[in-house]
Write an enzyme that holds these catalytic residues in place. Sequence first.
Site, mmCIF file in Angstrom:
data_model
loop_
_atom_site.group_PDB
_atom_site.id
_atom_site.type_symbol
_atom_site.label_atom_id
_atom_site.label_comp_id
_atom_site.label_asym_id
_atom_site.label_seq_id
_atom_site.Cartn_x
_atom_site.Cartn_y
_atom_site.Cartn_z
ATOM 1 N N PHE A 1 -10.375 4.811 15.005
ATOM 2 C CA PHE A 1 -11.277 3.704 15.325
ATOM 3 C C PHE A 1 -10.520 2.575 16.047
ATOM 4 C CE2 PHE A 1 -13.043 -0.245 13.033
ATOM 5 C CZ PHE A 1 -13.892 -0.565 14.070
ATOM 6 N N THR B 1 -7.622 12.270 10.630
ATOM 7 C CA THR B 1 -8.819 11.428 10.486
ATOM 8 C C THR B 1 -9.307 10.924 11.851
ATOM 9 O OG1 THR B 1 -7.454 9.479 10.060
ATOM 10 C CG2 THR B 1 -8.289 10.666 8.134
ATOM 11 N N SER C 1 -2.787 5.999 10.384
ATOM 12 C CA SER C 1 -2.914 6.004 8.914
ATOM 13 C C SER C 1 -4.365 6.246 8.545
ATOM 14 C CB SER C 1 -2.500 4.657 8.302
ATOM 15 O OG SER C 1 -2.681 4.701 6.896
ATOM 16 N N GLY D 1 12.873 3.692 14.757
ATOM 17 C CA GLY D 1 14.022 4.360 15.369
ATOM 18 C C GLY D 1 13.797 4.555 16.863
ATOM 19 N N TYR E 1 -1.967 3.747 -0.446
ATOM 20 C CA TYR E 1 -2.174 3.015 0.811
ATOM 21 C C TYR E 1 -1.474 1.656 0.743
ATOM 22 C CZ TYR E 1 -4.838 0.921 4.706
ATOM 23 O OH TYR E 1 -5.223 0.315 5.873
ATOM 24 N N LYS F 1 1.776 0.492 2.949
ATOM 25 C CA LYS F 1 1.699 -0.619 3.907
ATOM 26 C C LYS F 1 2.691 -1.722 3.542
ATOM 27 C CE LYS F 1 -1.607 0.733 6.735
ATOM 28 N NZ LYS F 1 -1.409 0.852 8.187
ATOM 29 N N TYR G 1 14.333 -3.952 9.978
ATOM 30 C CA TYR G 1 14.779 -3.636 11.343
ATOM 31 C C TYR G 1 14.861 -4.907 12.186
ATOM 32 C CZ TYR G 1 15.216 1.430 11.454
ATOM 33 O OH TYR G 1 15.672 2.713 11.282
#
Length: 325
Positions: free
Chosen positions: A15, A39, A79, A106, A149, A153, A163
């Site tokens: 979506f 999905t 996701s 990465g 979930y 997250k 990072y």
Amino acid sequence: MSNKKRVLITGAAGFLGSHLCDRFIAEGYDVVGMDNLITGDLKNIEHLFKLEQFEFYHHDVSKFIHVPGKLDYILHFASPASPIDYLKIPIQTLKVGSLGIHNCLGLARVKNARVLIASTSEVYGDPMVHPQTEEYWGNVNPVGPRGVYDEAKRFQEAMTMAYHTFHGLETRIVRIFNTYGPRMRLNDGRVLPAFIGQALRGEDLTMFGDGSQTRSFCYVSDLVEGIYRLLMSDYAQPVNIGNPDEITIREFGEEIIKLTGTHQKLISKPLPKDDPKQRKPDITKAKEILGWEPKVNRAEGLKITYDYFRSLSPEELNKTAHRFD
Ligand code: UDP
């Protein structure tokens, strides 16, 4: 090599991913879409395949990612994103948020690209602070049904920030609140497609609990604008993007009944475990830092979304089963 900017969008057939592809194409970018199609649905990006600015990789980002050529930006939107989905595919949900972001980060280092990650209001869990500011740390049950979930997250935010601070990578974090619009999956279990699908099929609308829980619904074009502005900003801390217009689920159901003209009624079903009681973004940061606020009100957004669902074929409308059942 072309001077055009090149962006990788994971979850491109989903979506939000598909709307982001459209936006970046419209802005003149070369877009690389990636999706494992668990999905996501290729019909959301079908119209892009004829464009030379668009290419697509059918790939699972939780496995090593290889994209030849330069990349200026990476947007990690892969996701599952509805409670029903991540209950049905919990391990994939955890992997795409953890292994998936590690691979994206990465790749970003190798390409010297800026990364924007799709985080969520779910990092606030069932919030004790209302409306939710970015400074609130949340109230999440790690071992509850939403834990796969929410914690993925949260880990994704931590990894991204690491990072940023350790490797000096340019990163952006958007915390997305409930968003709706065309291309939502009719069978993803979310309240809006559930209610509209039920109204169109002549079924009663299944309100969970007494419907006193609240949500605040943002129309997709507003969300995409907020994300675009955040990516172009120099702000690395998380930013809430959502529409603060809060409504109870009961009132929302009544709005859908009115909009669709259905003669069906709201019926109460058991409230799922750990369902947040209230949710509304504090968007002060987005306003101040990005000069952003939502423009599309619920009446306008719901009308466009209803027209989209109405245009689907009867087969699609009746498709209630999940692909991974
Ligand atoms: N909900 C509902 N009926 C449905 C689906 C959802 O009443 O058929 C409720 C759900 O319990 C939650 C709210 O609507 O309180 C929003 O649910 P959704 O799954 O869309 O997203 P969430 O914000 O919970 O992640």
